[in-house]
Design an enzyme around this catalytic site. Sequence first.
Site, PDB file in Angstrom:
ATOM      1  N   CYS A 106       0.827  -1.211   0.000  1.00  0.00           N
ATOM      2  CA  CYS A 106       0.000   0.000   0.000  1.00  0.00           C
ATOM      3  C   CYS A 106       0.867   1.269   0.000  1.00  0.00           C
ATOM      4  O   CYS A 106       1.516   1.556  -0.995  1.00  0.00           O
ATOM      5  CB  CYS A 106      -0.987  -0.037   1.154  1.00  0.00           C
ATOM      6  N   HIS A 209      -3.754  -5.027   0.637  1.00  0.00           N
ATOM      7  CA  HIS A 209      -3.206  -5.403   1.940  1.00  0.00           C
ATOM      8  C   HIS A 209      -3.211  -6.932   2.104  1.00  0.00           C
ATOM      9  O   HIS A 209      -4.122  -7.496   2.729  1.00  0.00           O
ATOM     10  CB  HIS A 209      -4.010  -4.742   3.068  1.00  0.00           C
ATOM     11  N   GLU A 211      -1.459  -8.728   4.055  1.00  0.00           N
ATOM     12  CA  GLU A 211      -1.335  -9.143   5.458  1.00  0.00           C
ATOM     13  C   GLU A 211      -2.708  -9.296   6.114  1.00  0.00           C
ATOM     14  O   GLU A 211      -2.880 -10.135   7.017  1.00  0.00           O
ATOM     15  CB  GLU A 211      -0.463  -8.152   6.240  1.00  0.00           C
TER      16      GLU A 211
END
Length: 233
Positions: A106, A209, A211
Amino acid sequence: MKPVIGIVTCGFIENKQFVSNAYIQSIRYSGGIPLILPLVRSDQMIQDYIRLCDGFLFCGGGDITPLLFGQEPKNGNGSTNITLDIFQLRLMRNILKTEKPVFCICRGMQVFNIACGGTIYQDVALQPGTSLNHMQHSRSRSDVSHRIKIKKGTILYQNIGSCLYVNSYHHQTLDKLGIGLMVSATAADETIEAIEIPGHPFALGVQWHPESMYRTSSEMRVLFNNFISHATN
């Protein structure tokens, strides 16, 4: 010995530095040793970071000071921290002088692009054409938002294939591409969703994202595992 992954501090607010837990857990469960790298005003310490770590993770966060990519502030630009911006850009440029793997997420992808001489749109509304809503509203950050198309012959294609459904939490997008970078994925509105350095073992930036999708998406786990694998080597 597991590889040491330097997780660059996400933010610096009210004299507190922080990293979101999802980044730490994604590195840990992928087989790396997560090590948080705080903001420092020291070129020597930056070199120490680079010697200490086998790979680097640049996380999401706030907006980047427009003057650092040659622009004046425009409507839509959010809050910034120039001290953090300068540190991350300086660290990124020094890392890229090595062949150590770097994974940029990001804001991290935007830092990656700017460090290579690129620019960003300060708000998606400034991007030409009709844009998707890239700031999703969902109960969980692991929910998917839109589809991206991945280019053949890229690191991302080798890991994921031709397409992927991703989440989306950003209001700024890439404009001019940095020197030596290539686009490896785009959204339906032509927003750049991933970039990389051709020929580099692993220098990848993604706009979504992964994660936050680590537990729910096998593709995101593949990305992190591949990153850790290159750091191990």
